[in-house]
Design an enzyme around this catalytic site. Structure first.
Site, PDB file in Angstrom:
ATOM      1  N   VAL A  97       0.871  -1.172   0.000  1.00  0.00           N
ATOM      2  CA  VAL A  97       0.000   0.000   0.000  1.00  0.00           C
ATOM      3  C   VAL A  97       0.904   1.217   0.000  1.00  0.00           C
ATOM      4  O   VAL A  97       2.075   1.137   0.357  1.00  0.00           O
ATOM      5  CB  VAL A  97      -0.985   0.014   1.192  1.00  0.00           C
ATOM      6  CG1 VAL A  97      -2.000  -1.111   1.063  1.00  0.00           C
ATOM      7  CG2 VAL A  97      -0.262  -0.050   2.512  1.00  0.00           C
ATOM      8  N   SER A  98       0.363   2.349  -0.394  1.00  0.00           N
ATOM      9  CA  SER A  98       1.191   3.529  -0.613  1.00  0.00           C
ATOM     10  C   SER A  98       1.538   4.327   0.633  1.00  0.00           C
ATOM     11  O   SER A  98       2.475   5.114   0.616  1.00  0.00           O
ATOM     12  CB  SER A  98       0.517   4.461  -1.625  1.00  0.00           C
ATOM     13  OG  SER A  98       0.373   3.796  -2.854  1.00  0.00           O
ATOM     14  N   SER A  99       0.791   4.143   1.716  1.00  0.00           N
ATOM     15  CA  SER A  99       1.087   4.927   2.917  1.00  0.00           C
ATOM     16  C   SER A  99       0.780   4.122   4.174  1.00  0.00           C
ATOM     17  O   SER A  99       0.017   3.154   4.150  1.00  0.00           O
ATOM     18  CB  SER A  99       0.290   6.233   2.927  1.00  0.00           C
ATOM     19  OG  SER A  99      -1.086   5.956   3.082  1.00  0.00           O
ATOM     20  N   GLN A 107      -2.871   3.279   5.239  1.00  0.00           N
ATOM     21  CA  GLN A 107      -3.682   2.340   4.466  1.00  0.00           C
ATOM     22  C   GLN A 107      -3.559   0.931   5.038  1.00  0.00           C
ATOM     23  O   GLN A 107      -2.594   0.605   5.715  1.00  0.00           O
ATOM     24  CB  GLN A 107      -3.257   2.366   2.999  1.00  0.00           C
ATOM     25  CG  GLN A 107      -3.576   3.687   2.324  1.00  0.00           C
ATOM     26  CD  GLN A 107      -3.087   3.713   0.891  1.00  0.00           C
ATOM     27  OE1 GLN A 107      -1.956   3.358   0.599  1.00  0.00           O
ATOM     28  NE2 GLN A 107      -3.961   4.152  -0.004  1.00  0.00           N
ATOM     29  N   SER A 154       5.410   4.213  -0.789  1.00  0.00           N
ATOM     30  CA  SER A 154       5.146   4.639  -2.156  1.00  0.00           C
ATOM     31  C   SER A 154       5.816   3.694  -3.151  1.00  0.00           C
ATOM     32  O   SER A 154       6.895   3.170  -2.886  1.00  0.00           O
ATOM     33  CB  SER A 154       5.671   6.063  -2.363  1.00  0.00           C
ATOM     34  OG  SER A 154       5.660   6.389  -3.732  1.00  0.00           O
TER      35      SER A 154
END
Length: 99
Positions: free
Chosen positions: A6-8, A11, A32
């Site tokens: 996941v990007s962050s 999340q 990221s």
């Protein structure tokens, strides 16, 4: 084995973990996807994968943000040759995974 990202940090990985199912080893990241070099779990997976292994991801955008990056990552993984499954489609080192 599986790769889940996941990007962050805010999340949740749960949906992807459920989607990839039970694997011998799962590499997870909350980071990221901008740079493959800056993702230690992806680099660990690339070092760990061996001939005959299957690499499962929920979608190819979890591996890379551009087609060029995706191509480079898949080539690094298939160099050992591995198999890749994305959303129930099998990508192998026999040319199907070549972009």
């Amino acid at each position: 084995m599986a790769y889940v990202r996941v990007s962050s940090a805010g999340q949740n990985l749960a949906r992807q973990l459920e989607a990839v199912g039970e694997c011998d080893e799962t590499f997870t990241e909350k980071q990221s996807g901008k740079s493959a070099r800056d993702r230690p779990e992806l680099q660990a997976l690339i070092r760990h994968v061996r001939h005959g292994d299957h690499v499962v991801v929920t979608s190819m955008d979890r591996l890379a943000r551009s087609v060029i990056d995706l191509n480079n990552i898949v080539q690094q993984i298939t160099g050992d040759p591995a198999h890749h499954t994305e959303e129930n489609r099998l990508f192998t080192d026999d040319g199907v995974a070549r972009f």
